[in-house]
Write a protein that holds these residues in place. Sequence first.
Motif, short mmCIF file in Angstrom:
data_model
loop_
_atom_site.label_atom_id
_atom_site.label_comp_id
_atom_site.label_asym_id
_atom_site.label_seq_id
_atom_site.Cartn_x
_atom_site.Cartn_y
_atom_site.Cartn_z
N GLY A 1 2.97 0.98 -8.41
CA GLY A 1 2.25 -0.80 -8.13
C GLY A 1 1.07 0.38 -8.70
O GLY A 1 0.33 -0.42 -8.40
N ALA A 2 0.65 0.90 -9.89
CA ALA A 2 -0.19 0.40 -10.40
C ALA A 2 -0.27 -0.49 -11.28
O ALA A 2 -1.73 -0.78 -12.05
N GLY A 3 0.49 -1.44 -11.72
CA GLY A 3 0.30 -2.62 -12.88
C GLY A 3 0.77 -1.87 -14.11
O GLY A 3 -0.24 -3.09 -14.80
N MET A 4 1.50 -1.28 -13.51
CA MET A 4 1.87 -0.49 -15.38
C MET A 4 3.67 -1.46 -15.71
O MET A 4 3.70 -0.28 -17.17
N GLY A 5 3.53 -1.46 -15.46
CA GLY A 5 5.30 -1.32 -15.22
C GLY A 5 5.67 -1.80 -16.82
O GLY A 5 6.87 -1.62 -17.71
N LEU A 6 5.66 -3.32 -15.83
CA LEU A 6 6.07 -4.63 -17.17
C LEU A 6 5.48 -4.26 -18.53
O LEU A 6 5.89 -4.03 -19.38
N PRO A 7 4.50 -3.80 -17.99
CA PRO A 7 3.43 -3.56 -20.10
C PRO A 7 4.05 -2.48 -20.66
O PRO A 7 4.19 -2.09 -21.36
N ASN A 8 5.04 -1.22 -19.76
CA ASN A 8 5.13 -0.35 -19.93
C ASN A 8 6.37 -0.47 -21.01
O ASN A 8 6.47 -0.18 -22.10
N ILE B 1 2.42 20.26 -18.88
CA ILE B 1 2.00 20.57 -17.65
C ILE B 1 1.73 18.97 -16.53
O ILE B 1 0.69 18.85 -17.62
N TRP B 2 1.87 18.63 -15.04
CA TRP B 2 1.69 17.76 -15.26
C TRP B 2 1.24 18.27 -13.97
O TRP B 2 1.34 18.49 -13.28
N ILE B 3 -0.85 18.24 -13.32
CA ILE B 3 -1.31 18.14 -12.93
C ILE B 3 -1.25 16.77 -11.38
O ILE B 3 -1.70 15.87 -12.02
N THR B 4 -0.99 17.27 -10.65
CA THR B 4 -1.01 16.17 -9.75
C THR B 4 -1.42 16.23 -8.13
O THR B 4 -0.93 16.97 -7.79
N LEU B 5 -1.46 15.44 -7.53
CA LEU B 5 -1.34 15.43 -5.84
C LEU B 5 -0.36 14.76 -5.05
O LEU B 5 0.19 15.15 -4.06
N GLN B 6 0.18 14.40 -5.93
CA GLN B 6 1.57 13.61 -5.22
C GLN B 6 3.02 14.79 -5.10
O GLN B 6 2.84 15.65 -6.43
N THR B 7 3.26 14.83 -4.07
CA THR B 7 4.12 15.60 -3.19
C THR B 7 5.49 15.03 -3.36
O THR B 7 6.90 15.83 -3.31
N HIS B 8 6.22 13.75 -3.49
CA HIS B 8 7.12 13.03 -3.03
C HIS B 8 7.97 13.05 -4.04
O HIS B 8 7.84 13.35 -5.60
N LEU B 9 9.50 13.18 -4.22
CA LEU B 9 10.42 12.99 -4.85
C LEU B 9 10.81 12.48 -6.09
O LEU B 9 11.08 12.93 -6.89
N LEU C 1 -0.69 8.45 -11.08
CA LEU C 1 0.07 7.17 -11.46
C LEU C 1 1.17 7.56 -11.66
O LEU C 1 0.83 8.16 -12.71
N LEU C 2 2.15 7.32 -11.50
CA LEU C 2 3.80 7.76 -11.67
C LEU C 2 3.59 6.97 -13.15
O LEU C 2 4.65 7.84 -14.53
N ASP D 1 0.81 -1.47 -0.57
CA ASP D 1 -0.20 -0.34 0.11
C ASP D 1 1.44 1.69 0.46
O ASP D 1 0.38 2.16 -0.97
N TRP D 2 1.96 1.13 0.98
CA TRP D 2 3.08 2.12 0.44
C TRP D 2 3.26 2.90 -0.48
O TRP D 2 3.38 4.03 -0.86
N VAL D 3 3.33 1.61 -0.92
CA VAL D 3 4.31 2.26 -2.11
C VAL D 3 3.35 2.77 -3.25
O VAL D 3 3.22 3.83 -4.71
N ARG D 4 2.05 2.24 -3.14
CA ARG D 4 0.98 2.71 -4.01
C ARG D 4 0.72 3.58 -3.74
O ARG D 4 -0.07 4.73 -4.71
N GLU D 5 0.52 4.22 -2.74
CA GLU D 5 -0.05 5.90 -2.19
C GLU D 5 1.08 6.33 -2.75
O GLU D 5 0.69 7.51 -3.14
N MET D 6 1.77 5.95 -3.25
CA MET D 6 3.33 7.06 -4.41
C MET D 6 2.61 7.04 -5.33
O MET D 6 3.68 7.96 -6.44
#
Lengths: 145, 113
Positions: free
Chosen positions: A111-118, B46-54, B33-34, A103-108
């Motif tokens: 972890g959306a399940g797009m890495g390998l397909p990308n 321009i990227w609009i987001t609520l993410q703020t981490h590095l 989603l990154l 979860d903590w990775v998803r909150e960042m």
Amino acid sequence: MPINIDKEIEGSFQIIGGNFVNAGEASTQLKLLLSKLGVDEDIIRRTAIATFEAEMNVIIYAAAGRMHYHITPRGISIKVDDMGPGIEDIELAMQEGYSTAPDWVREMGWGAGMGLPNMKKNSDIFKIDSVVGEGTTIEMVINFP
Amino acid sequence: MKLSDFVGELSLEVKTCKEGLEREITGVYVSDLLSDVMANSRAGDIWITLQTHLNIVAVAGMKNLAGIIIVGGRKLPEDTRQKAEAEKIPIMTTPLPAFEAAGRMYQKLKQQE
């Protein structure tokens, strides 16, 4: 198109698992190198996406890993291997939207399940090999136009 | 249209790389989603987001984005601010939610066409 590659160029980067602070460092270095060589913008864009995702997977899931690149007049080969948990079901992992990230990775926003397909979408050849408890190896080739 | 044209409209607070405000914007991408931003944003967006981490700085750099707008009045962490300054990525904050920020930008960009 004008690529300044008269000989083959090889190198590698170490990637440390859990190190989110330097995430993107290896793929950024490779991108800068390709820019310097005058590689086509679209090829750089695809390489950047594919390598960044591979780098993130090592950071998210593994203890450590290595990204090796090999640039020839024909294209770019990338191999990323890690000391990680390995992937139990590769077919499932390749499905868009499937992820085992915590979860903590998803909150960042990872972890959306797009890495390998990308990675697959942006490479001309994509191979993945994984042994549970040992690690995962990804090989990607992106051909020059 | 430039980033600086939106500062008043979106009540933007410019947190990093003020010189980047004169860069031409070609579009806007909204996502938290990154990997989605890696896959689908375009250089100059321009990227609009609520993410703020590095990691938002690395993503913006990899995709040659024109800048990042952080919505909902979220605060920018100091480590992200420093990295963005070092890598010359403009980051702005707005009190507006994503829907409204995007809507106002959409309207302005369409008017110009």
